[in-house]
Scaffold this motif. Sequence first.
Motif, mmCIF file in Angstrom:
data_model
loop_
_atom_site.group_PDB
_atom_site.id
_atom_site.type_symbol
_atom_site.label_atom_id
_atom_site.label_comp_id
_atom_site.label_asym_id
_atom_site.label_seq_id
_atom_site.Cartn_x
_atom_site.Cartn_y
_atom_site.Cartn_z
ATOM 1 N N LYS A 273 -2.629 0.432 18.690
ATOM 2 C CA LYS A 273 -1.793 0.157 19.780
ATOM 3 C C LYS A 273 -0.329 -0.395 19.039
ATOM 4 C CE LYS A 273 -5.183 -1.952 22.518
ATOM 5 N NZ LYS A 273 -5.266 -0.697 23.645
ATOM 6 N N GLY A 274 0.044 0.388 17.808
ATOM 7 C CA GLY A 274 1.310 0.401 17.305
ATOM 8 C C GLY A 274 2.271 1.332 18.177
ATOM 9 N N ALA A 275 3.695 1.247 17.407
ATOM 10 C CA ALA A 275 4.625 1.952 17.911
ATOM 11 C C ALA A 275 5.238 3.069 17.004
ATOM 12 C CB ALA A 275 5.632 1.178 18.826
ATOM 13 N N TRP A 276 4.592 3.405 15.897
ATOM 14 C CA TRP A 276 4.897 4.424 14.971
ATOM 15 C C TRP A 276 3.804 5.224 14.767
ATOM 16 C CZ3 TRP A 276 8.524 0.602 14.845
ATOM 17 C CH2 TRP A 276 9.730 0.932 14.251
ATOM 18 N N GLN A 277 4.336 6.632 14.538
ATOM 19 C CA GLN A 277 3.544 7.596 14.534
ATOM 20 C C GLN A 277 3.110 7.977 13.014
ATOM 21 O OE1 GLN A 277 5.190 11.102 17.267
ATOM 22 N NE2 GLN A 277 6.860 9.578 16.674
ATOM 23 N N SER A 278 2.034 8.826 12.786
ATOM 24 C CA SER A 278 1.634 9.250 11.535
ATOM 25 C C SER A 278 2.679 9.736 10.813
ATOM 26 C CB SER A 278 0.521 9.933 11.517
ATOM 27 O OG SER A 278 0.617 11.135 12.228
ATOM 28 N N ASN A 279 3.701 10.322 11.219
ATOM 29 C CA ASN A 279 4.815 11.147 10.481
ATOM 30 C C ASN A 279 5.911 10.198 9.971
ATOM 31 O OD1 ASN A 279 6.400 10.607 12.934
ATOM 32 N ND2 ASN A 279 6.606 12.643 13.425
ATOM 33 N N GLY A 280 5.601 8.878 10.357
ATOM 34 C CA GLY A 280 6.579 7.682 10.122
ATOM 35 C C GLY A 280 7.831 7.333 10.828
ATOM 36 N N ARG A 281 7.809 8.128 12.013
ATOM 37 C CA ARG A 281 8.742 7.878 12.832
ATOM 38 C C ARG A 281 8.171 7.167 14.117
ATOM 39 N NH1 ARG A 281 13.246 12.666 13.812
ATOM 40 N NH2 ARG A 281 13.113 13.580 11.598
ATOM 41 N N PRO A 282 8.925 6.270 15.090
ATOM 42 C CA PRO A 282 8.377 5.708 15.925
ATOM 43 C C PRO A 282 8.353 6.313 17.291
ATOM 44 C CG PRO A 282 10.886 5.312 15.736
ATOM 45 C CD PRO A 282 10.657 6.147 14.419
ATOM 46 N N THR A 283 7.581 5.791 18.186
ATOM 47 C CA THR A 283 7.413 6.343 19.266
ATOM 48 C C THR A 283 8.618 5.946 20.190
ATOM 49 O OG1 THR A 283 6.457 4.481 20.305
ATOM 50 C CG2 THR A 283 4.888 6.495 19.101
ATOM 51 N N ILE A 284 8.439 6.000 21.554
ATOM 52 C CA ILE A 284 9.583 5.533 22.410
ATOM 53 C C ILE A 284 9.342 4.408 22.886
ATOM 54 C CG2 ILE A 284 10.677 7.837 23.073
ATOM 55 C CD1 ILE A 284 9.366 7.401 25.462
ATOM 56 N N GLN B 202 0.873 -1.218 0.126
ATOM 57 C CA GLN B 202 0.124 -0.049 -0.066
ATOM 58 C C GLN B 202 0.998 1.383 -0.202
ATOM 59 O OE1 GLN B 202 -2.037 -1.248 3.698
ATOM 60 N NE2 GLN B 202 -4.033 -1.703 2.416
ATOM 61 N N GLY B 203 2.047 1.177 0.201
ATOM 62 C CA GLY B 203 2.987 2.308 -0.164
ATOM 63 C C GLY B 203 3.360 2.711 1.131
ATOM 64 N N TYR B 204 3.463 2.075 2.165
ATOM 65 C CA TYR B 204 3.821 2.550 3.747
ATOM 66 C C TYR B 204 5.365 2.656 3.426
ATOM 67 C CZ TYR B 204 -0.953 2.912 5.600
ATOM 68 O OH TYR B 204 -2.051 3.300 5.876
ATOM 69 N N THR B 205 6.057 3.262 4.242
ATOM 70 C CA THR B 205 7.495 3.217 4.516
ATOM 71 C C THR B 205 7.760 3.689 5.950
ATOM 72 O OG1 THR B 205 7.972 5.483 3.823
ATOM 73 C CG2 THR B 205 8.364 3.777 1.925
ATOM 74 N N TRP B 206 8.698 3.364 6.452
ATOM 75 C CA TRP B 206 9.017 3.389 8.179
ATOM 76 C C TRP B 206 10.427 4.380 8.098
ATOM 77 C CZ3 TRP B 206 6.945 -0.832 5.918
ATOM 78 C CH2 TRP B 206 5.950 -1.086 6.349
ATOM 79 N N LYS B 207 10.339 5.258 9.076
ATOM 80 C CA LYS B 207 11.632 5.983 9.196
ATOM 81 C C LYS B 207 12.028 5.619 10.702
ATOM 82 C CE LYS B 207 10.129 10.177 6.657
ATOM 83 N NZ LYS B 207 9.540 11.499 6.826
ATOM 84 N N GLN C 56 4.617 -1.923 14.047
ATOM 85 C CA GLN C 56 4.854 -1.079 12.797
ATOM 86 C C GLN C 56 3.604 -0.214 12.490
ATOM 87 O OE1 GLN C 56 4.731 -4.076 12.502
ATOM 88 N NE2 GLN C 56 3.140 -4.086 10.927
ATOM 89 N N ALA C 57 2.553 -0.547 12.866
ATOM 90 C CA ALA C 57 1.272 -0.048 12.415
ATOM 91 C C ALA C 57 1.245 1.469 12.705
ATOM 92 C CB ALA C 57 0.276 -0.702 13.142
ATOM 93 N N TYR D 73 -0.593 3.900 21.001
ATOM 94 C CA TYR D 73 0.358 4.855 20.593
ATOM 95 C C TYR D 73 0.732 6.132 20.975
ATOM 96 C CZ TYR D 73 -2.256 7.765 17.624
ATOM 97 O OH TYR D 73 -2.929 8.969 17.197
ATOM 98 N N ASN D 74 -0.482 6.783 21.506
ATOM 99 C CA ASN D 74 -0.343 8.031 22.117
ATOM 100 C C ASN D 74 -0.235 8.071 23.569
ATOM 101 O OD1 ASN D 74 -2.951 7.242 22.871
ATOM 102 N ND2 ASN D 74 -3.925 8.915 22.039
ATOM 103 N N GLN D 75 0.350 6.911 24.036
ATOM 104 C CA GLN D 75 0.647 6.893 25.474
ATOM 105 C C GLN D 75 2.235 5.963 25.459
ATOM 106 O OE1 GLN D 75 -1.106 7.928 28.077
ATOM 107 N NE2 GLN D 75 -2.935 8.447 27.067
ATOM 108 N N ALA D 76 2.996 6.671 24.727
ATOM 109 C CA ALA D 76 4.046 6.154 24.544
ATOM 110 C C ALA D 76 5.068 5.941 25.791
ATOM 111 C CB ALA D 76 4.994 7.145 23.398
ATOM 112 N N THR D 77 5.077 7.029 26.428
ATOM 113 C CA THR D 77 5.909 6.860 27.852
ATOM 114 C C THR D 77 5.610 5.605 28.624
ATOM 115 O OG1 THR D 77 6.429 9.148 27.666
ATOM 116 C CG2 THR D 77 6.577 8.149 29.855
#
Length: 340
Positions: A322-333, A43-48, A311-312, A277-281
């Motif tokens: 409940k993934g660990a990547w953000q919509s900007n393609g970068r990982p959370t912590i 689907q064209g997703y990439t990861w940073k 990676q979702a 994902y938005n509760q990364a800490t």
Amino acid sequence: MLAVAMLLTLGLGGPWSGAEKAEAAPAFAKGADISWVPGMEAQGYTWKDKNGNTRDIIDILKNDYQINSVRIRVFVNPSNDYGNGYMNKDRAATLAQRAKNAGMSIMLTLHYSDSWADPGKQTKPAAWQSYTFQQLMDAVWNHTRDVMYAMQAKGVTPDWVQIGNETNNGMLWEDGKASVNMKNYAWLVNTGNNAVKSVSSGTKTIVHLANGYDNALFVWNIGGLIANGATFDIIGMSLYPTASDWSTKVNQTITNANDMISRYGKQVMITEIGLDYNQATAAKSFVTDIKTKIRNIAGGNGLGVFYWEPQASPGYNGGYNKGAWQSNGRPTIALDGFIN
């Protein structure tokens, strides 16, 4: 074929016993379920990475977060579009080969369904709907071996295979519904276990339940299986806490794990975890805590922890958050919790 399955149940072996052996599993698995990766890539997703560099997701997981194992689910005849990550045995084998080539160990999750199997639904594959129970066991035997051979054709011998997914009330309903017929459930687990062992005697089999903190569920289910003669190697657990209760849930899960080990003599693995994902800490603290406590279980009986689809991206595939990547393609912590 049923006769062969029952011979193996009795430990008499069969013409395929020990044909192949799994490679040495890591002493402690730090893992990720990555079954959505090929569909996301299509689907064209990439990861940073955390520095903003676009890289292969498996490379990031392994080299940035010390992930040494992957978990891959397999459906029987999935009708959904591959782009959404519905893996049949051949797609799963291709992904497993890619992970193995990166130096990772492989866990398979056999859903024994054409779509999601979980505590709320364990639907038989459409092709199996009219089968007698004997035919159903034969289908489990044949499908399990087919998946194993598809893996071997790609040079992969899985270290672990889950016989079903989150089988809180059994699988392949109604025949294998545990609350209706625990013996049938046990025989289906045996058939899957024996099919795996007939291809790779060194591969460890897992019975996997959700709600790892729920000791009563595990005593009823795992105890019922064992009382009905089921053979398998490892007890798998899911745990999806919230940012406010993760510490309590981890402690309850560790207590349950220790009880399973002492009560049934089984090793334990946490085969699914996740947190918003938005509760990364909180997610990082959760990962760190459960990893440390499972690893420190006495006797080396805590075998690993797997994050589910880290990676979702937020909201992927119908709203998974409940993934660990953000919509900007970068990982959370969140996955930093895996780093020693």
